[in-house]
Design a protein around this motif. Structure first.
Motif, PDB file in Angstrom:
ATOM      1  N   PHE A 191     -94.254 -32.794  96.950  1.00  0.00           N
ATOM      2  CA  PHE A 191     -95.266 -33.512  96.171  1.00  0.00           C
ATOM      3  C   PHE A 191     -95.322 -35.004  96.487  1.00  0.00           C
ATOM      4  O   PHE A 191     -96.034 -35.741  95.818  1.00  0.00           O
ATOM      5  CB  PHE A 191     -95.022 -33.289  94.676  1.00  0.00           C
ATOM      6  CG  PHE A 191     -95.291 -31.885  94.218  1.00  0.00           C
ATOM      7  CD1 PHE A 191     -96.559 -31.498  93.815  1.00  0.00           C
ATOM      8  CD2 PHE A 191     -94.280 -30.927  94.231  1.00  0.00           C
ATOM      9  CE1 PHE A 191     -96.817 -30.200  93.406  1.00  0.00           C
ATOM     10  CE2 PHE A 191     -94.524 -29.625  93.824  1.00  0.00           C
ATOM     11  CZ  PHE A 191     -95.799 -29.256  93.419  1.00  0.00           C
ATOM     12  N   LYS A 192     -94.557 -35.420  97.496  1.00  0.00           N
ATOM     13  CA  LYS A 192     -94.551 -36.832  97.915  1.00  0.00           C
ATOM     14  C   LYS A 192     -94.193 -37.757  96.747  1.00  0.00           C
ATOM     15  O   LYS A 192     -94.866 -38.761  96.487  1.00  0.00           O
ATOM     16  CB  LYS A 192     -95.903 -37.210  98.535  1.00  0.00           C
ATOM     17  CG  LYS A 192     -96.251 -36.399  99.774  1.00  0.00           C
ATOM     18  CD  LYS A 192     -97.610 -36.807 100.335  1.00  0.00           C
ATOM     19  CE  LYS A 192     -97.920 -36.078 101.634  1.00  0.00           C
ATOM     20  NZ  LYS A 192     -97.981 -34.605 101.458  1.00  0.00           N
ATOM     21  N   LEU A 193     -93.104 -37.407  96.085  1.00  0.00           N
ATOM     22  CA  LEU A 193     -92.639 -38.164  94.927  1.00  0.00           C
ATOM     23  C   LEU A 193     -91.667 -39.271  95.343  1.00  0.00           C
ATOM     24  O   LEU A 193     -91.135 -39.267  96.450  1.00  0.00           O
ATOM     25  CB  LEU A 193     -91.938 -37.232  93.932  1.00  0.00           C
ATOM     26  CG  LEU A 193     -92.781 -36.100  93.354  1.00  0.00           C
ATOM     27  CD1 LEU A 193     -91.909 -35.179  92.505  1.00  0.00           C
ATOM     28  CD2 LEU A 193     -93.938 -36.649  92.531  1.00  0.00           C
ATOM     29  N   ASP A 194     -91.445 -40.193  94.405  1.00  0.00           N
ATOM     30  CA  ASP A 194     -90.525 -41.303  94.649  1.00  0.00           C
ATOM     31  C   ASP A 194     -89.170 -41.103  93.990  1.00  0.00           C
ATOM     32  O   ASP A 194     -88.283 -41.941  94.144  1.00  0.00           O
ATOM     33  CB  ASP A 194     -91.148 -42.607  94.155  1.00  0.00           C
ATOM     34  CG  ASP A 194     -92.412 -42.956  94.922  1.00  0.00           C
ATOM     35  OD1 ASP A 194     -92.284 -43.409  96.066  1.00  0.00           O
ATOM     36  OD2 ASP A 194     -93.513 -42.733  94.389  1.00  0.00           O
ATOM     37  N   GLY A 195     -89.032 -39.991  93.252  1.00  0.00           N
ATOM     38  CA  GLY A 195     -87.734 -39.760  92.651  1.00  0.00           C
ATOM     39  C   GLY A 195     -87.758 -38.748  91.519  1.00  0.00           C
ATOM     40  O   GLY A 195     -88.773 -38.077  91.266  1.00  0.00           O
ATOM     41  N   ILE A 196     -86.626 -38.673  90.834  1.00  0.00           N
ATOM     42  CA  ILE A 196     -86.374 -37.705  89.763  1.00  0.00           C
ATOM     43  C   ILE A 196     -85.970 -38.453  88.500  1.00  0.00           C
ATOM     44  O   ILE A 196     -85.131 -39.362  88.537  1.00  0.00           O
ATOM     45  CB  ILE A 196     -85.243 -36.730  90.160  1.00  0.00           C
ATOM     46  CG1 ILE A 196     -85.603 -35.947  91.423  1.00  0.00           C
ATOM     47  CG2 ILE A 196     -84.907 -35.798  88.993  1.00  0.00           C
ATOM     48  CD1 ILE A 196     -86.720 -34.948  91.264  1.00  0.00           C
ATOM     49  N   ASP A 197     -86.554 -38.058  87.379  1.00  0.00           N
ATOM     50  CA  ASP A 197     -86.170 -38.573  86.061  1.00  0.00           C
ATOM     51  C   ASP A 197     -85.624 -37.395  85.252  1.00  0.00           C
ATOM     52  O   ASP A 197     -86.306 -36.380  85.102  1.00  0.00           O
ATOM     53  CB  ASP A 197     -87.382 -39.187  85.358  1.00  0.00           C
ATOM     54  CG  ASP A 197     -87.065 -39.658  83.946  1.00  0.00           C
ATOM     55  OD1 ASP A 197     -86.218 -40.561  83.810  1.00  0.00           O
ATOM     56  OD2 ASP A 197     -87.675 -39.137  82.985  1.00  0.00           O
ATOM     57  N   ILE A 198     -84.392 -37.513  84.765  1.00  0.00           N
ATOM     58  CA  ILE A 198     -83.768 -36.436  84.004  1.00  0.00           C
ATOM     59  C   ILE A 198     -83.927 -36.701  82.510  1.00  0.00           C
ATOM     60  O   ILE A 198     -83.549 -37.760  82.007  1.00  0.00           O
ATOM     61  CB  ILE A 198     -82.271 -36.298  84.361  1.00  0.00           C
ATOM     62  CG1 ILE A 198     -82.114 -35.877  85.830  1.00  0.00           C
ATOM     63  CG2 ILE A 198     -81.600 -35.296  83.428  1.00  0.00           C
ATOM     64  CD1 ILE A 198     -82.637 -34.491  86.155  1.00  0.00           C
ATOM     65  N   ASP A 199     -84.489 -35.724  81.805  1.00  0.00           N
ATOM     66  CA  ASP A 199     -84.706 -35.852  80.364  1.00  0.00           C
ATOM     67  C   ASP A 199     -84.068 -34.662  79.640  1.00  0.00           C
ATOM     68  O   ASP A 199     -84.744 -33.854  79.015  1.00  0.00           O
ATOM     69  CB  ASP A 199     -86.215 -35.926  80.078  1.00  0.00           C
ATOM     70  CG  ASP A 199     -86.531 -36.327  78.643  1.00  0.00           C
ATOM     71  OD1 ASP A 199     -85.572 -36.553  77.877  1.00  0.00           O
ATOM     72  OD2 ASP A 199     -87.714 -36.390  78.286  1.00  0.00           O
ATOM     73  N   TRP A 200     -82.746 -34.574  79.759  1.00  0.00           N
ATOM     74  CA  TRP A 200     -81.972 -33.536  79.077  1.00  0.00           C
ATOM     75  C   TRP A 200     -81.680 -34.034  77.666  1.00  0.00           C
ATOM     76  O   TRP A 200     -80.912 -34.957  77.473  1.00  0.00           O
ATOM     77  CB  TRP A 200     -80.692 -33.297  79.858  1.00  0.00           C
ATOM     78  CG  TRP A 200     -79.753 -32.253  79.314  1.00  0.00           C
ATOM     79  CD1 TRP A 200     -79.859 -31.551  78.141  1.00  0.00           C
ATOM     80  CD2 TRP A 200     -78.537 -31.794  79.937  1.00  0.00           C
ATOM     81  NE1 TRP A 200     -78.796 -30.697  77.985  1.00  0.00           N
ATOM     82  CE2 TRP A 200     -77.965 -30.815  79.081  1.00  0.00           C
ATOM     83  CE3 TRP A 200     -77.881 -32.109  81.123  1.00  0.00           C
ATOM     84  CZ2 TRP A 200     -76.769 -30.172  79.372  1.00  0.00           C
ATOM     85  CZ3 TRP A 200     -76.697 -31.467  81.421  1.00  0.00           C
ATOM     86  CH2 TRP A 200     -76.144 -30.508  80.559  1.00  0.00           C
ATOM     87  N   GLU A 201     -82.293 -33.408  76.667  1.00  0.00           N
ATOM     88  CA  GLU A 201     -82.147 -33.836  75.279  1.00  0.00           C
ATOM     89  C   GLU A 201     -81.428 -32.752  74.471  1.00  0.00           C
ATOM     90  O   GLU A 201     -82.066 -31.846  73.977  1.00  0.00           O
ATOM     91  CB  GLU A 201     -83.517 -34.132  74.680  1.00  0.00           C
ATOM     92  CG  GLU A 201     -84.309 -35.189  75.431  1.00  0.00           C
ATOM     93  CD  GLU A 201     -85.686 -35.434  74.828  1.00  0.00           C
ATOM     94  OE1 GLU A 201     -85.962 -34.972  73.696  1.00  0.00           O
ATOM     95  OE2 GLU A 201     -86.497 -36.084  75.479  1.00  0.00           O
TER      96      GLU A 201
END
Length: 342
Positions: free
Chosen positions: A130-140
């Protein structure tokens, strides 16, 4: 040999002063340019974000798959439409946020090394595809089953191992960020600090009326924590201020005739309520005709104060949930962007 007359000395001093001032101005501009404005953009809305007022988009959401070893993405075409914005705005960063309230299977994934490594590999796959710039983790939230998801006492330790696996797989050229509960619990920040680029503090959902959703400082209407206390908790937990991003809600909480969850664009349409200002907490709220506190929300004025707080504490920038809650003309997003770029 040139004789230094008083006139030459004066000219030399003026020149040195100009150089120093120029260097200071350049440094100030550099500091401003490093401030981030992170907008969460959801899969279930259709509004397209305006990159003129944001530096990062966090797409909500991706999830841990049913096999505990990869990623399932909500509404992939929506994600692609966001990454397409990068063609016109090459400096825009787009990340996928994995998790969200009620998004489970993290505990099982993070518990086993093989699952963690395969999940990290899929993070890289999604970034490339997807040509992304990174990963954000939202483990709640690790170790907590409050969101009716699986949990285990080892979650916090396994969270750190998961973040290490992701960083090792995606490399240092891609972003790795996370969303964190306001009081900095559940995560071992000292361990993950070298691994992550920044932390988006969810400094909201701190109370329902008659308590504030996101009061900056403590007042009689403060629930379990204030925004300032949340930031301080993260610093004490091991995250430096220059890696902390302050969360701002584009929604409010209401009762007695006002919806429990209400976007700002709907708050401004409400009639029959009196606008009030808590000068201790630095946020507005609404009262009904009985004088009851019935809605806690954010305004351009309170956002301006929060942005001044961000700058005074040396934080990295601001984040908000979520872009679609703003008015069509972008009253709140413009307040955030101008506020951190003073």
């Amino acid at each position: 040999m040139i004789k230094l007359t008083p006139s030459l000395v004066l000219i030399w001093l003026i020149g040195c002063t100009c150089v120093v001032q120029g260097q200071q101005k350049a440094q100030q501009q550099t500091n401003v340019s490093k401030k981030v404005t992170v907008a969460y953009v959801t899969s279930w809305t259709s509004v397209m974000p305006d990159p003129a007022y944001i530096t990062h988009i966090n797409y909500a959401f991706g999830h841990v798959n049913n096999d505990f070893n990869g990623i399932r993405i909500d509404n992939e075409s929506r994600l692609k439409s966001l990454t397409d914005l990068k063609a016109k705005y090459p400096k825009l960063k787009v990340l996928i946020s994995i998790g969200g309230w009620g998004s489970g299977r993290f505990s099982e994934m993070a518990a086993l090394e093989d699952n963690r490594n395969k999940f990290a590999e899929d993070c890289l796959r999604v970034i490339n595809e997807f040509k992304l710039d990174g990963i954000d983790i939202d483990w709640e939230y690790p170790t907590s089953a409050a969101a009716k998801i699986s949990s285990a006492p080892e979650d916090t330790q396994n969270y750190s191992l998961m973040m290490k696996a992701i960083r090792n797989k995606i490399g240092t050229s891609k972003l790795l960020t996370l969303a964190s509960v306001a009081d900095a619990k559940y995560v071992d920040f000292k361990t993950i600090e070298p691994l992550v680029d920044f932390v988006n503090i969810m400094t909201y959902d701190m109370g329902n009326p008659p308590n504030h959703n996101a009061g900056l400082y403590r007042s009689k209407y403060t629930g379990w924590i204030s925004v300032d206390e949340g930031v301080t908790a993260h610093v004490k937990a091991g995250m430096p201020l220059n890696k902390l991003v302050l969360g701002i809600p584009f929604y409010g909480h209401g009762k007695n005739g006002v919806a429990n969850f209400i976007d700002y664009k709907e708050v401004v349409k409400l009639n029959g309520f009196k606008n009030q200002w808590d000068d201790e907490a630095k946020v507005p709220f609404l009262e009904n005709d009985k004088g009851e506190f019935v809605c806690s929300y954010e305004s351009p004025e309170s956002i301006a104060i929060k942005c001044s707080y961000i700058l005074s504490r040396g934080m990295l920038g601001a984040m908000y949930w979520e872009y679609g809650g703003d008015t069509e003309d972008g009253v709140l997003r413009k307040a955030v962007y101008s506020g951190v770029n003073k």
